[in-house]
Structures are given as structure tokens and as C-alpha cells.
Design an enzyme around this catalytic site. Structure first.
Site, short mmCIF file in Angstrom:
data_model
loop_
_atom_site.label_atom_id
_atom_site.label_comp_id
_atom_site.label_asym_id
_atom_site.label_seq_id
_atom_site.Cartn_x
_atom_site.Cartn_y
_atom_site.Cartn_z
CB SER A 1 -8.50 1.76 5.49
OG SER A 1 -8.99 3.06 5.66
CB SER B 1 -7.13 4.45 2.87
OG SER B 1 -6.52 3.64 3.85
CE LYS C 1 -3.81 1.95 2.75
NZ LYS C 1 -4.73 1.69 3.89
#
Length: 471
Positions: free
Chosen positions: A180, A156, A81
Site C-alpha cells: 500500500s 491504500s 494517511k
């Protein structure tokens, strides 16, 4: 090249690599080819590292041929990520502020991914500083849901979930400060696990570290168990790191859940839920009765923690970015600016009061899990919606408070409990819906076992998104 290779789980890929029936180079090259074909339409990987990945794959293949001891995920492609620091690889955090940042160190979970034998294909897209449940940012643009182009992939960990759903590697790293991992996994029809806080060490810890967790996003529960096993365990650099070794998650995955006391709450007593979501989650709860659990519909009675979440969430971002907001206002996401400015309105007394309310809230939740082994809820109140919107059009609008449609997620960040989302069906428009499975603190194995039992009873991995299924 086998057209089904990109849909194989990591558990099977590891077996094929170890028995020399599959070359890590072949696997990584195949996955890169697929990323190159699909990523222009999905926008899931923002910083590819293909040359590095091929070099790592050649080294992995050489280790297999030499007969070296192999780590648990040797040769398996993955992604990292874009909020995670990666030594020598650009880490933008979805922001123009860090558009050219090249870190000199790795987050500890990135270190452990490499030690486990995973081969990263690149960094996955995030909203700016991970602030919202939508997959877009000023620097990378919109990340598209593979089930419907132009729809929200969640945030996210947007790119990570899209990669899992689209067959761009079987396991991906997410992080979860208010949902997220679970939100994008639910929107994209894959499995997402937020472990107990401290299960996977988080260092350097972000400013919202007291609510943020690292966890896997995968297509199967077995792959999540394997990845959690590789990343979990103590690390003194994280002062909240759990000081005990993890359970044998892959080895104990199939022990079953017969006889467990399961609470089902369709709304936690206060949350609105779209009808098309609520009906699918209710059907999922029935499966737990069929699996031999004692299921009871409940209102937990904890109260709504949204006010304390607003304070903790907004103050964290204000503390990190408040000193920059004036100079960067026209280059930050407008919703992020509004949230930061809201955070700057709180006083120290407000923050202290919210911390005390959080402790009282945890005590109510802890007592609930003395009566029940598991809690089932919707993962989200809505299915995926227009990616250009912060909040679905049919919901009450707000300049920054997207949390209103994600109210099932953040209670378990505040309380540090393990929680997972499992795909449980599709809306009439063909959009995935998730059921959330929660257990008491430290019972990560129980969440995995329940997820696995549900996966066997109501399989989901056979469903492929239309933007990826034909490739």
C-alpha cells in the site's frame, strides 16, 4: 510567488528555511492554495487541517527567527494517511463506521512527524480500512490518478501518492500491509519505500500488524531518506520495533552500488505481467549493469505465497470486522464484505498452518539474499486502470482478490524485507510504471542507495502529471 516552489524537494526547502530565504508561513500558505485549486479534481485530502497548519507554520517561523535548534524537516508541509490516528483530527479509515471519529491520541509515527518539524495539511484518502489496491471508499469516493482522471491512483495510500505526484507537499506518510506504499507510488509515478518491519515503530498496532509497515512516499529518494531518518528508531510500545538506531540514510545515500550482485526477476517465476510494463522494467534492469552491478536474470524458486497471503489477510480483517459485517453489510464496500466473509471460513488450524508456511517461505527468501545483494522486479503487473474497477478489465475477475495484479508486493510484507518502487517510464497511454528494488532484511540503506543510483542514472522528478503540471 515562485511557481516552482511546490516542486522543490524537502531537502532544498529545509535549506531555504534554515537560511531564512523561505518563510514556513509562505511555504505552507502556498501549498494550501495549491491544494484548494487541485484537490476538488483529485480528491486526495479528505480532512483538511489548514488553520492548524498555518498556526504551526507561524510557530515554525518564530523558531527560525529566534535562532532555536531546528528539527530535520522544520516547516515542511506534509499529510497523514487517514488510517493513522491523529489526536483531535477526524480519522475515518475510509469508512462510514468511523465517519465522525476524533481520536484522543496519535500513532507513534504521527508523533515523530510532528517532532521532526513537519506540518500536516490534513488527512489523505484511503480505501475502506485500507483493504484494497484501489483509491476509493464509501465515505470519500474516488481518488483520481493525476496522470489520467478517472484512473486508479492505487491503494491504500491513495491520497498520499497523489499529493506527492501533484506537488501538494514533497513528503507524505503511507503504510503498507500488502503493497500500500508501493502500489500507489508506482501508479502515480513517484517514489515509495516500505522499510524493514519495525524500522518505523507502529503503535497502536493494527490487527494486521505482523505484515503492516509505515513508510514515506516522496518525489525524490533524498526526501525519502530524510523522512525515514526522522521516523525510524526504537520505541518500546511496538514489540516488533527494531532495537537499534537507524543508519545515516541522508549522509550515506550517495556511496554507490558498484559491484553489487543484483538478481532481476521479471515474474518471480509465476506471475503474469502486462507486456507494456514488462518491457520498461527490463530496460530499468539494464541501468544496473551500467551502474557497475553484476546483474543476473533469475527465477527465485520461492513458490507462490498467495494461499497463505489470502489466509492471513482475510483472517486479519475478519478478526477486526467480522462481528460487524451483518449489521453493516449495506454500508461497507461490497468487496470488503466478500473478503471478510471469506476470512470467516478459515479455521484456527488453517491460520496456524499459514503461519508455519510463512516461516518456511521466509527461510527460502532469506537464503536467496545470501547470494544476492538486491532483487529487481516490476512493482506491479499492470499500469493504472479504470478507477471504478477492482481488477483491470483484461484480467480474470474476482469479487475481492485484487492481489492477483499486485503479486510482486506482498511477498516482502510476509518476509519483512525493505522494498521500494522507482518510476521507470511510461506506457504508450502516458501512465507511469515502476521498478521494485528489494534487499535483505535490515538493508534499508542499500535499497535507498540503489534507488538513488538509479534516480541519478534515469531521472524521473522532471516529469509532471498533466493534471498538475500547468499549475
Amino acid at each position: 510567488m515562485d511557481d516552482t516552489l511546490h516542486w522543490l524537494p524537502a531537502t532544498e526547502l529545509v535549506r531555504l528555511i534554515r537560511t531564512k530565504r523561505l518563510s514556513p508561513v509562505e511555504l505552507v500558505a502556498h501549498t494550501i492554495e495549491r491544494v484548494e485549486a487541485l484537490n476538488p479534481g483529485l480528491n486526495a485530502i479528505c480532512t483538511p487541517t489548514f488553520e492548524r497548519a498555518l498556526g504551526d507554520a507561524r510557530a515554525a517561523e518564530a523558531a527560525v527567527m529566534r535562532g532555536d535548534p531546528l528539527p530535520p524537516l522544520h516547516g515542511v508541509p506534509t499529510t497523514v494517511k487517514d488510517l493513522a490516528l491523529t489526536r483531535g483530527v477526524r480519522t475515518m479509515s475510509g469508512s462510514r463506521l468511523y465517519e465522525d471519529r476524533i481520536p484522543a491520541l496519535d500513532h507513534v509515527h504521527v508523533e515523530r512527524m510532528r517532532e521532526a518539524g513537519l506540518i500536516s495539511l490534513g488527512k489523505t484518502t484511503v480505501p475502506e480500512f485500507g483493504w484494497k489496491g484501489n483509491g476509493d471508499s464509501p465515505v470519500t469516493g474516488i481518488t483520481h490518478n493525476p496522470w489520467k482522471h478517472g484512473y486508479n491512483a492505487g491503494g491504500s495510500s491513495a491520497g498520499a501518492a497523489v499529493c506527492a505526484a501533484a506537488g501538494l507537499g514533497p513528503v507524505h506518510q503511507g503504510s503498507d500491509g500488502a503493497g500500500s506504499v508501493r502500489m500507489p507510488a508506482a501508479f502515480c509515478g513517484v517514489y515509495g519505500l516500505k522499510p524493514s518491519h519495525g524500522r518505523i515503530p507502529y503503535w497502536p498496532m493494527p490487527n494486521n500488524g505482523s505484515i503492516s509497515h509505515v513508510g514515506p512516499i516522496t518525489r525524490t529518494v533524498g526526501d525519502a531518506a530524510l523522512m525515514l531518518q526522522a521516523l525510524a528508531g526504537p520505541d518500546d510500545r511496538d514489540l516488533t520495533s527494531l532495537g537499534v538506531p537507524p543508519d545515516d540514510y541522508p549522509g550515506r545515500l550517495d556511496e554507490g552500488i558498484e559491484g553489487l550482485r543484483v538478481a532481476f526477476s521479471p515474474d518471480l517465476g509465476y506471475l503474469p505481467v502486462d507486456r507494456e510494463v514488462a518491457s520498461l522494467v527490463r530496460e530499468a534492469a539494464v541501468a544496473f549493469t551500467d551502474l557497475g552491478c553484476h546483474v543476473e536474470e533469475v527465477n527465485p524458486g520461492w513458490g507462490d505465497p498467495i494461499a497463505m497471503e489470502h489466509c492471513l489477510f482475510a483472517c486479519g480483517l475478519a478478526g477486526m470486522l467480522g462481528h460487524l459485517v451483518d449489521a453493516w453489510e449495506d454500508r461497507f464496500d461490497p468487496g470488503l464484505v466478500a473478503l471478510i466473509r471469506h476470512g470467516l471460513t478459515y479455521t484456527a488450524a488453517d491460520l496456524g498452518r499459514a503461519q508455519g508456511e510463512r516461516l518456511l517461505y521466509y527461510d527460502r527468501v532469506r537464503a536467496f539474499f545470501e547470494r544476492y545483494d538486491l532483487l529487481l522486479t516490476p512493482s506491479l503487473s499492470v499500469a493504472a486502470f479504470d478507477a471504478t474497477r477492482l481488477i483491470p478489465e483484461h484480467w480474470e475477475q474476482h469479487p475481492w482478490d485484487w492481489l492477483r495484479w499486485a503479486g510482486f508486493s506482498y511477498p516482502f510484507n510476509l518476509t519483512w524485507l525493505p522494498a521500494a518502487t522507482c518510476p521507470c517510464g511510461f506506457t504508450p497511454d502516458g501512465l507511469p510504471v515502476g521498478v521494485q528494488i528489494v534487499a535483505g532484511r535490515f538493508h534499508d540503506l542499500r535499497v535507498l542507495q540503489a534507488s538513488r543510483a538509479y534516480e541519478l542514472a534515469r531521472p524521473w522528478a522532471q516529469h509532471k502529471p498533466p493534471l498538475a503540471a500547468g499549475r
